[in-house]
Design an enzyme around this catalytic site. Structure first.
Site, PDB file in Angstrom:
ATOM      1  N   LYS A 123     -10.019  -2.085   2.467  1.00 29.20           N
ATOM      2  CA  LYS A 123      -9.185  -0.920   2.789  1.00 29.20           C
ATOM      3  C   LYS A 123      -9.803  -0.038   3.880  1.00 29.20           C
ATOM      4  O   LYS A 123      -9.077   0.505   4.715  1.00 29.20           O
ATOM      5  CB  LYS A 123      -8.929  -0.081   1.537  1.00 29.20           C
ATOM      6  CG  LYS A 123      -8.335  -0.862   0.361  1.00 29.20           C
ATOM      7  CD  LYS A 123      -7.020  -1.516   0.680  1.00 29.20           C
ATOM      8  CE  LYS A 123      -6.617  -2.486  -0.410  1.00 29.20           C
ATOM      9  NZ  LYS A 123      -5.566  -3.413  -0.024  1.00 29.20           N
ATOM     10  N   LYS A 165     -12.273   6.223  -2.745  1.00 30.45           N
ATOM     11  CA  LYS A 165     -11.625   4.936  -3.016  1.00 30.45           C
ATOM     12  C   LYS A 165     -12.579   3.788  -2.708  1.00 30.45           C
ATOM     13  O   LYS A 165     -13.245   3.795  -1.669  1.00 30.45           O
ATOM     14  CB  LYS A 165     -10.389   4.771  -2.128  1.00 30.45           C
ATOM     15  CG  LYS A 165      -9.313   5.821  -2.303  1.00 30.45           C
ATOM     16  CD  LYS A 165      -8.120   5.522  -1.391  1.00 30.45           C
ATOM     17  CE  LYS A 165      -6.975   6.483  -1.676  1.00 30.45           C
ATOM     18  NZ  LYS A 165      -5.788   6.212  -0.825  1.00 30.45           N
ATOM     19  N   GLY A 172      -4.383   1.153  -6.997  1.00 34.82           N
ATOM     20  CA  GLY A 172      -4.799   2.134  -7.988  1.00 34.82           C
ATOM     21  C   GLY A 172      -6.130   1.834  -8.661  1.00 34.82           C
ATOM     22  O   GLY A 172      -6.608   2.627  -9.460  1.00 34.82           O
ATOM     23  N   GLU A 207     -11.100  10.337   1.438  1.00 33.36           N
ATOM     24  CA  GLU A 207     -10.057  10.989   2.233  1.00 33.36           C
ATOM     25  C   GLU A 207      -9.500  12.213   1.517  1.00 33.36           C
ATOM     26  O   GLU A 207      -9.704  12.387   0.313  1.00 33.36           O
ATOM     27  CB  GLU A 207      -8.950  10.008   2.639  1.00 33.36           C
ATOM     28  CG  GLU A 207      -8.358   9.190   1.536  1.00 33.36           C
ATOM     29  CD  GLU A 207      -7.448   8.066   2.072  1.00 33.36           C
ATOM     30  OE1 GLU A 207      -6.438   7.805   1.410  1.00 33.36           O
ATOM     31  OE2 GLU A 207      -7.730   7.452   3.121  1.00 33.36           O
ATOM     32  N   LYS A 208      -8.830  13.058   2.248  1.00 36.80           N
ATOM     33  CA  LYS A 208      -8.158  14.232   1.686  1.00 36.80           C
ATOM     34  C   LYS A 208      -7.175  13.750   0.620  1.00 36.80           C
ATOM     35  O   LYS A 208      -6.497  12.744   0.813  1.00 36.80           O
ATOM     36  CB  LYS A 208      -7.418  14.957   2.822  1.00 36.80           C
ATOM     37  CG  LYS A 208      -6.698  16.212   2.402  1.00 36.80           C
ATOM     38  CD  LYS A 208      -7.613  17.412   2.407  1.00 36.80           C
ATOM     39  CE  LYS A 208      -6.919  18.633   1.795  1.00 36.80           C
ATOM     40  NZ  LYS A 208      -7.904  19.606   1.288  1.00 36.80           N
ATOM     41  N   LYS A 244       5.424  -0.184 -10.588  1.00 37.80           N
ATOM     42  CA  LYS A 244       6.721   0.348 -10.153  1.00 37.80           C
ATOM     43  C   LYS A 244       7.780   0.023 -11.197  1.00 37.80           C
ATOM     44  O   LYS A 244       7.775  -1.068 -11.767  1.00 37.80           O
ATOM     45  CB  LYS A 244       7.110  -0.277  -8.810  1.00 37.80           C
ATOM     46  CG  LYS A 244       6.169   0.121  -7.681  1.00 37.80           C
ATOM     47  CD  LYS A 244       6.360  -0.729  -6.440  1.00 37.80           C
ATOM     48  CE  LYS A 244       5.281  -0.387  -5.414  1.00 37.80           C
ATOM     49  NZ  LYS A 244       5.162  -1.419  -4.364  1.00 37.80           N
ATOM     50  N   ARG A 299       2.387 -10.124   1.438  1.00 35.65           N
ATOM     51  CA  ARG A 299       3.141 -11.043   0.584  1.00 35.65           C
ATOM     52  C   ARG A 299       4.612 -10.599   0.514  1.00 35.65           C
ATOM     53  O   ARG A 299       4.953  -9.506   0.943  1.00 35.65           O
ATOM     54  CB  ARG A 299       2.570 -11.003  -0.833  1.00 35.65           C
ATOM     55  CG  ARG A 299       2.669  -9.603  -1.431  1.00 35.65           C
ATOM     56  CD  ARG A 299       2.310  -9.504  -2.887  1.00 35.65           C
ATOM     57  NE  ARG A 299       2.638  -8.188  -3.409  1.00 35.65           N
ATOM     58  CZ  ARG A 299       1.901  -7.099  -3.285  1.00 35.65           C
ATOM     59  NH1 ARG A 299       0.739  -7.146  -2.651  1.00 35.65           N
ATOM     60  NH2 ARG A 299       2.301  -5.947  -3.785  1.00 35.65           N
ATOM     61  N   ARG A 343      13.490  -2.509 -12.855  1.00 31.83           N
ATOM     62  CA  ARG A 343      12.733  -3.637 -13.417  1.00 31.83           C
ATOM     63  C   ARG A 343      12.908  -3.608 -14.935  1.00 31.83           C
ATOM     64  O   ARG A 343      12.548  -2.624 -15.587  1.00 31.83           O
ATOM     65  CB  ARG A 343      11.252  -3.526 -13.072  1.00 31.83           C
ATOM     66  CG  ARG A 343      11.000  -3.584 -11.583  1.00 31.83           C
ATOM     67  CD  ARG A 343       9.517  -3.766 -11.328  1.00 31.83           C
ATOM     68  NE  ARG A 343       9.202  -3.604  -9.921  1.00 31.83           N
ATOM     69  CZ  ARG A 343       8.027  -3.894  -9.377  1.00 31.83           C
ATOM     70  NH1 ARG A 343       7.042  -4.356 -10.155  1.00 31.83           N
ATOM     71  NH2 ARG A 343       7.808  -3.735  -8.100  1.00 31.83           N
TER      72      ARG A 343
HETATM   73  C1  MV4 Z   1      -3.855   8.453  -2.486  1.00 30.40           C
HETATM   74  C2  MV4 Z   1      -3.201   9.483  -3.179  1.00 30.40           C
HETATM   75  C3  MV4 Z   1      -3.366  10.765  -2.743  1.00 30.40           C
HETATM   76  N1  MV4 Z   1      -4.150  11.029  -1.662  1.00 30.40           N
HETATM   77  N2  MV4 Z   1      -4.618   8.761  -1.418  1.00 30.40           N
HETATM   78  C4  MV4 Z   1      -2.563   4.881  -5.399  1.00 30.40           C
HETATM   79  C5  MV4 Z   1      -2.608   3.426  -5.143  1.00 30.40           C
HETATM   80  C6  MV4 Z   1      -3.374   3.222  -3.902  1.00 30.40           C
HETATM   81  N3  MV4 Z   1      -2.664   2.335  -3.050  1.00 30.40           N
HETATM   82  C7  MV4 Z   1      -3.506   4.563  -3.287  1.00 30.40           C
HETATM   83  N4  MV4 Z   1      -2.982   5.524  -4.210  1.00 30.40           N
HETATM   84  C8  MV4 Z   1      -3.008   6.841  -3.922  1.00 30.40           C
HETATM   85  N5  MV4 Z   1      -3.737   7.170  -2.840  1.00 30.40           N
HETATM   86  C9  MV4 Z   1      -4.768  10.011  -1.047  1.00 30.40           C
HETATM   87  N6  MV4 Z   1      -5.543  10.302   0.005  1.00 30.40           N
HETATM   88  C10 MV4 Z   1      -2.421   9.148  -4.285  1.00 30.40           C
HETATM   89  C11 MV4 Z   1      -2.324   7.818  -4.675  1.00 30.40           C
HETATM   90  C12 MV4 Z   1      -1.520   7.583  -5.836  1.00 30.40           C
HETATM   91  C13 MV4 Z   1      -0.287   6.919  -5.757  1.00 30.40           C
HETATM   92  C14 MV4 Z   1       0.193   6.395  -4.562  1.00 30.40           C
HETATM   93  C15 MV4 Z   1       1.382   5.724  -4.506  1.00 30.40           C
HETATM   94  C16 MV4 Z   1       2.139   5.563  -5.661  1.00 30.40           C
HETATM   95  C17 MV4 Z   1       1.689   6.057  -6.849  1.00 30.40           C
HETATM   96  C18 MV4 Z   1       0.473   6.735  -6.923  1.00 30.40           C
HETATM   97  C19 MV4 Z   1       0.033   7.218  -8.153  1.00 30.40           C
HETATM   98  C20 MV4 Z   1      -1.180   7.859  -8.205  1.00 30.40           C
HETATM   99  C21 MV4 Z   1      -1.950   8.044  -7.056  1.00 30.40           C
END
Ligand code: MV4
Length: 453
Positions: A123, A165, A172, A207-208, A244, A299, A343
């Site tokens: 990432k 992260k 997640g 990140e923020k 989802k 994918r 779903r």
């Molecule tokens: C974040 C975020 C807030 N701020 N990054 C969740 C899965 C992963 N792909 C990244 N995710 C997130 N990244 C920053 N800088 C909040 C999430 C996040 C989230 C993102 C998309 C859909 C659902 C979520 C549920 C919790 C946290």
């Protein structure tokens, strides 16, 4: 990469199970391509096995010994003389080693190259690539965090709250929000430890923290001639623990200007990595409609169906054509209707979403105009306990969001699945919810909403 002339495949092996295996078999049949199903002993009575031209047993129920067992799948492809493998979603669909082994065996992997999977799977490196290409990203650390002191310095620069992260994480896994300075160092060490154990890679970046974002993703396709197009967005904000539950297109939050900007950013992202195939660029969108690159999926996704319904493309067919070296049109698309997918899982939403595998004793599907159901189940089918609990994807398409919701309510009311608990009653409550109906929701919606009340 790949053949320059456009010969389509003679025979495709589907390295997956369930509804997506059936979905791929259907398109292959329509294209005149022979199919090979592979199956574990738990799936011997499944519809993909029945409807494929050939079927090969690849092992016992456990995924590790069957759908994830690369030597067994390659052996099945060699025995049946398949010239390509479609991995579906999950399982080996984003496994760089599998993509490479297919290549080495002269079998076309209908998905991304090993290099692409590796680059997008890391990432922090994916983010650096996107930043360099001019794709908006969340402000954060340039690359990985060196140690606690370095992390604290950057946290102070960008301002709390921040998110740390794992670079090998995603979906997640391996991430935490930091609200207090004294948590930076211990949280960093915890994520590093967890990531080393889970992924064999302890790299962490910062990140923020974007508060209450929406999850909006752009479907793209690129061919080997460098042409890329987008098929607009899907709103996937209705999630529970990164699973989802409902997806829709267009997003109720979208504006023409935002769609144009996000579509252009997604195309920039795909071009930056010479993307070939169909893919998805995921973005976080904040309340001011700022959007930030999150991840790129290489994918076909579970929710590709709603895009198909509003754009009128068969995305599996596109995947196969692109893999065979055919060019795409390169034109961008805007939804001409509204589609929603629920779903339907064999889970009890009123008992902590407990999986409910077992025999479906009675089954009746809704029908009528604007209803699509992608499923592999039937009356008398037994859902094995070994895999995910998806029963089906119920999709409605109509001229407006309101009509698509009303159609979904009607369809859910006609849908009979007995013998197992399902998420149908949850979806009925959601469709009736005022905030959902108003399109007023973020990724925090399900945490905040007491749907049992
Ligand atoms: C974040 C975020 C807030 N701020 N990054 C969740 C899965 C992963 N792909 C990244 N995710 C997130 N990244 C920053 N800088 C909040 C999430 C996040 C989230 C993102 C998309 C859909 C659902 C979520 C549920 C919790 C946290």
């Amino acid at each position: 990469m790949g053949k320059k002339h456009s010969t389509l495949f003679k025979k495709i092996l589907i390295a997956n199970r369930g509804e997506i295996a059936l979905r791929i078999i259907r398109t292959c049949k329509e294209m005149g391509i022979h199919t090979v199903a592979v199956y574990s002993t738990a799936d011997k009575d499944s519809l993909p096995v029945r409807f494929a031209d050939e079927a090969v047993c690849i092992g016992p129920p456990s995924s590790l010994d069957s759908y994830l067992k690369i030597p067994n799948i390659i052996a099945a492809a060699e025995i049946t003389n398949a010239d390509a493998i479609h991995p579906g979603y999950g399982f080996l669909s984003e496994n760089a080693k599998f993509s490479k082994i297919c290549q080495e065996h002269g079998i076309k992997f209908i998905g991304a190259s090993p290099e692409m999977i590796e680059e997008m799977g890391d990432k922090a490196s994916a983010k650096a690539t996107m930043l360099a290409a001019g794709v908006p990203c969340v402000p954060g650390s340039p690359g990985l965090l060196k140690d606690g002191k370095h992390a604290l310095k950057i946290a102070k620069e960008i301002g709390l709250p921040v998110m740390m992260k794992a670079t090998a994480g995603g979906g997640g896994k391996g991430m935490r929000v930091v609200w207090k300075e004294e948590d930076v160092e211990p949280f960093l060490e915890a994520i590093q430890r967890e990531a080393a154990a889970a992924f064999g890679n302890d790299g962490v970046y910062m990140e923020k923290f974007v508060e209450e974002p929406r999850h909006i993703e752009i479907q793209i396709a690129g061919d080997m001639y460098g042409k890329v197009c987008h098929m607009s967005e899907r709103d996937c904000s209705i999630q529970r623990r990164h699973q989802k539950l409902v997806e829709e297109t267009p997003s109720p939050f979208m504006t023409a200007a935002l769609r144009k900007a996000m579509g252009e950013a997604a195309i920039k992202a795909a071009k930056a990595v010479n993307y070939e195939g169909v893919g998805t660029v995921e973005f976080l969108v904040d309340k001011h409609r700022n959007f930030y690159f999150m991840e790129m999926n290489t994918r076909i996704q579970v929710e590709h169906t709603i895009t198909e319904e509003v754009i009128g493309w068969d995305l599996i067919k596109e995947q196969i054509k692109i893999a065979a070296g055919e060019p795409i049109t390169g034109k961008n698309y805007t939804p001409q209707a509204h589609a929603i997918q629920c779903r339907i899982n064999a889970e009890d939403p009123f008992n902590n979403w407990m999986p409910s595998p077992g025999r479906i004793t009675e089954y009746h599907e809704p029908g009528g105009i604007g209803i699509r159901i992608d499923t592999h189940v039937y009356a008398g089918y037994t859902i094995p306990p070994n895999y995910d609990s998806m029963v089906s994807k119920l999709i409605t398409v109509a001229q407006s969001r309101e009509e698509a919701i009303r159609k979904m309510e009607r369809a859910l009311g006609e849908y009979i699945v007995e013998g197992v608990k399902t998420t149908i009653p949850f979806h009925q409550k959601l469709m009736a919810n005022e905030r959902f109906r108003a399109g007023d929701f973020t990724t925090k919606f399900l945490e905040e909403w007491d749907y049992k009340a």
